[in-house]
Scaffold this motif. Structure first.
Motif, PDB file in Angstrom:
ATOM      1  N   CYS A 128       0.500  -1.588  -0.338  1.00 59.23           N
ATOM      2  CA  CYS A 128      -0.041   0.444  -0.243  1.00 59.23           C
ATOM      3  C   CYS A 128       0.646   1.396   0.182  1.00 59.23           C
ATOM      4  O   CYS A 128       0.129   1.923  -0.599  1.00 59.23           O
ATOM      5  N   THR A 139      -2.454   4.996  -3.324  1.00 57.19           N
ATOM      6  CA  THR A 139      -3.966   5.936  -3.460  1.00 57.19           C
ATOM      7  C   THR A 139      -3.802   6.615  -3.220  1.00 57.19           C
ATOM      8  O   THR A 139      -2.514   6.533  -1.927  1.00 57.19           O
ATOM      9  N   GLU A 148      -5.218   8.491  -1.362  1.00 59.29           N
ATOM     10  CA  GLU A 148      -5.351   9.035   0.535  1.00 59.29           C
ATOM     11  C   GLU A 148      -4.776   7.910   1.525  1.00 59.29           C
ATOM     12  O   GLU A 148      -4.666   8.686   2.729  1.00 59.29           O
ATOM     13  N   TYR A 149      -3.540   7.223   1.094  1.00 61.68           N
ATOM     14  CA  TYR A 149      -2.924   6.463   1.523  1.00 61.68           C
ATOM     15  C   TYR A 149      -1.803   7.789   1.811  1.00 61.68           C
ATOM     16  O   TYR A 149      -0.812   7.511   1.104  1.00 61.68           O
ATOM     17  N   ASN A 158      -9.621   5.162   6.532  1.00 55.88           N
ATOM     18  CA  ASN A 158      -8.339   4.531   5.986  1.00 55.88           C
ATOM     19  C   ASN A 158      -7.147   4.238   6.783  1.00 55.88           C
ATOM     20  O   ASN A 158      -6.059   3.686   5.942  1.00 55.88           O
TER      21      ASN A 158
END
Length: 105
Positions: free
Chosen positions: A37, A47, A49-50, A77
């Protein structure tokens, strides 16, 4: 008495640091699937958002991982991380945080 307590606390803190140093943060980063991730070098998350974790303050990163593991930090998240944090010991979290802090942002 106070000096005995202080020495005991200092010994425990030092033991935790030595144990974290003995663990290989880079190896853990791959083994515990952080790379999936957060990207190979912690700068290219899966992404937007990470978070980018490379260069993160070690104490901050450790606290965030511990809070996600315990459920103290829980939002949309953190759901993916919550699913794997039970596989990561507190000593491994410390080693991961120290490793991340040394990566170039």
């Amino acid at each position: 008495m106070k000096s005995t307590l202080f020495l005991a606390a200092a010994a425990l803190a030092l033991a935790g640091t030595v144990q974290a140093q003995a663990l290989d943060g880079a190896k853990l980063y791959t083994e515990k699937t952080c790379v999936a991730c957060h990207g190979k070098d912690g700068t290219k998350p899966l992404t937007p958002e990470y978070p980018k974790v490379a260069g993160q303050n070690a104490k901050y990163a450790e606290r965030q991982m511990l809070d996600i593991k315990s459920g103290a930090r829980a939002n949309g998240n953190t759901a993916a991380m919550k699913g794997v944090m039970h596989l990561v010991s507190d000593a491994e979290i410390k080693a991961l945080a120290e490793y991340l802090s040394k990566l170039k942002p």
